[in-house]
Motif scaffolding. Structure first.
Motif, PDB file in Angstrom:
ATOM      1  N   THR A   2      38.847  39.635  16.258  1.00 13.56           N
ATOM      2  CA  THR A   2      37.477  40.099  16.464  1.00 13.56           C
ATOM      3  C   THR A   2      37.500  41.351  17.335  1.00 13.56           C
ATOM      4  O   THR A   2      38.405  41.563  18.137  1.00 13.56           O
ATOM      5  N   ASP A   3      36.494  42.170  17.139  1.00 12.84           N
ATOM      6  CA  ASP A   3      36.356  43.372  17.956  1.00 12.84           C
ATOM      7  C   ASP A   3      35.907  42.966  19.361  1.00 12.84           C
ATOM      8  O   ASP A   3      35.030  42.111  19.513  1.00 12.84           O
ATOM      9  N   PRO A   4      36.500  43.577  20.373  1.00 11.77           N
ATOM     10  CA  PRO A   4      36.064  43.232  21.728  1.00 11.77           C
ATOM     11  C   PRO A   4      34.666  43.771  21.984  1.00 11.77           C
ATOM     12  O   PRO A   4      34.258  44.798  21.465  1.00 11.77           O
ATOM     13  N   SER A   5      33.947  43.036  22.777  1.00 14.95           N
ATOM     14  CA  SER A   5      32.585  43.461  23.091  1.00 14.95           C
ATOM     15  C   SER A   5      32.648  44.595  24.110  1.00 14.95           C
ATOM     16  O   SER A   5      33.629  44.746  24.842  1.00 14.95           O
ATOM     17  N   PRO A   6      31.605  45.411  24.179  1.00 14.22           N
ATOM     18  CA  PRO A   6      31.595  46.514  25.145  1.00 14.22           C
ATOM     19  C   PRO A   6      31.730  46.042  26.591  1.00 14.22           C
ATOM     20  O   PRO A   6      32.326  46.706  27.425  1.00 14.22           O
ATOM     21  N   SER A   7      31.218  44.869  26.889  1.00 17.93           N
ATOM     22  CA  SER A   7      31.331  44.374  28.265  1.00 17.93           C
ATOM     23  C   SER A   7      32.791  44.001  28.580  1.00 17.93           C
ATOM     24  O   SER A   7      33.268  44.196  29.700  1.00 17.93           O
ATOM     25  N   VAL A   9      35.432  45.476  27.262  1.00 12.04           N
ATOM     26  CA  VAL A   9      36.124  46.759  27.428  1.00 12.04           C
ATOM     27  C   VAL A   9      35.814  47.327  28.806  1.00 12.04           C
ATOM     28  O   VAL A   9      36.708  47.816  29.515  1.00 12.04           O
ATOM     29  N   ALA A  10      34.573  47.253  29.218  1.00  7.81           N
ATOM     30  CA  ALA A  10      34.189  47.784  30.530  1.00  7.81           C
ATOM     31  C   ALA A  10      34.891  47.006  31.638  1.00  7.81           C
ATOM     32  O   ALA A  10      35.375  47.605  32.619  1.00  7.81           O
ATOM     33  N   LEU A  11      34.975  45.690  31.513  1.00 10.42           N
ATOM     34  CA  LEU A  11      35.661  44.878  32.511  1.00 10.42           C
ATOM     35  C   LEU A  11      37.155  45.216  32.572  1.00 10.42           C
ATOM     36  O   LEU A  11      37.754  45.316  33.643  1.00 10.42           O
ATOM     37  N   GLU A  12      37.732  45.386  31.405  1.00 12.02           N
ATOM     38  CA  GLU A  12      39.162  45.714  31.350  1.00 12.02           C
ATOM     39  C   GLU A  12      39.424  47.103  31.938  1.00 12.02           C
ATOM     40  O   GLU A  12      40.409  47.314  32.664  1.00 12.02           O
ATOM     41  N   LEU A  13      38.555  48.059  31.650  1.00 15.71           N
ATOM     42  CA  LEU A  13      38.695  49.400  32.227  1.00 15.71           C
ATOM     43  C   LEU A  13      38.525  49.367  33.743  1.00 15.71           C
ATOM     44  O   LEU A  13      39.244  50.068  34.481  1.00 15.71           O
ATOM     45  N   GLU A  14      37.594  48.555  34.230  1.00 20.50           N
ATOM     46  CA  GLU A  14      37.384  48.423  35.676  1.00 20.50           C
ATOM     47  C   GLU A  14      38.610  47.808  36.339  1.00 20.50           C
ATOM     48  O   GLU A  14      39.047  48.243  37.406  1.00 20.50           O
ATOM     49  N   ARG A  15      39.199  46.794  35.686  1.00 23.66           N
ATOM     50  CA  ARG A  15      40.403  46.184  36.233  1.00 23.66           C
ATOM     51  C   ARG A  15      41.559  47.191  36.249  1.00 23.66           C
ATOM     52  O   ARG A  15      42.293  47.311  37.224  1.00 23.66           O
ATOM     53  N   LEU A  16      41.678  47.948  35.171  1.00 25.04           N
ATOM     54  CA  LEU A  16      42.727  48.965  35.085  1.00 25.04           C
ATOM     55  C   LEU A  16      42.527  50.035  36.151  1.00 25.04           C
ATOM     56  O   LEU A  16      43.488  50.483  36.786  1.00 25.04           O
ATOM     57  N   ARG A  17      41.288  50.439  36.389  1.00 24.95           N
ATOM     58  CA  ARG A  17      40.998  51.427  37.432  1.00 24.95           C
ATOM     59  C   ARG A  17      41.381  50.885  38.798  1.00 24.95           C
ATOM     60  O   ARG A  17      41.950  51.593  39.631  1.00 24.95           O
ATOM     61  N   GLY A  18      41.114  49.617  39.050  1.00 28.54           N
ATOM     62  CA  GLY A  18      41.482  49.004  40.327  1.00 28.54           C
ATOM     63  C   GLY A  18      42.992  48.967  40.521  1.00 28.54           C
ATOM     64  O   GLY A  18      43.508  49.237  41.618  1.00 28.54           O
ATOM     65  N   VAL A  19      43.708  48.649  39.448  1.00 26.24           N
ATOM     66  CA  VAL A  19      45.172  48.611  39.529  1.00 26.24           C
ATOM     67  C   VAL A  19      45.725  50.013  39.805  1.00 26.24           C
ATOM     68  O   VAL A  19      46.632  50.184  40.632  1.00 26.24           O
ATOM     69  N   VAL A  20      45.179  51.014  39.135  1.00 24.43           N
ATOM     70  CA  VAL A  20      45.639  52.394  39.338  1.00 24.43           C
ATOM     71  C   VAL A  20      45.322  52.862  40.754  1.00 24.43           C
ATOM     72  O   VAL A  20      46.165  53.487  41.415  1.00 24.43           O
TER      73      VAL A  20
END
Length: 84
Positions: A2-7, A9-20
């Motif tokens: 299934t396609d991931p929902s926009p929320s 993706v946003a959560l994953e991007l936020e987590r990635l930003r925190g890790v970076v």
């Protein structure tokens, strides 16, 4: 799949930003420590250079004094031999 929902993706991007951001903070701290150690090493090297220069300056007359004492001893020995 299934396609991931926009929320998601946003959560994953936020987590990635925190890790970076955490990684950059850790690297920044390591670099600051390296700079501090480098500054300490530079100060120690400058101190050692000054101490070495001082030792060299205080030591230079020793060979000259030794040569003068040897010449004086030779002259005194020759004078004593010449005047029995």
């Amino acid at each position: 799949m299934t396609d991931p929902s926009p929320s998601d993706v946003a959560l994953e991007l936020e987590r990635l930003r925190g890790v970076v951001e955490a990684g950059f903070a850790r690297i920044d701290g390591s670099l600051a420590l390296l700079v501090q150690r480098s500054d300490q090493t530079d100060r120690q090297l400058a101190d050692h250079e000054q101490r070495l220069d001082a030792l060299e300056r205080s030591r230079w007359p020793l060979p000259s004094i030794l040569a003068l004492v040897a010449v004086a001893g030779l002259a005194l020995t020759l004078w004593q031999l010449a005047n029995p």
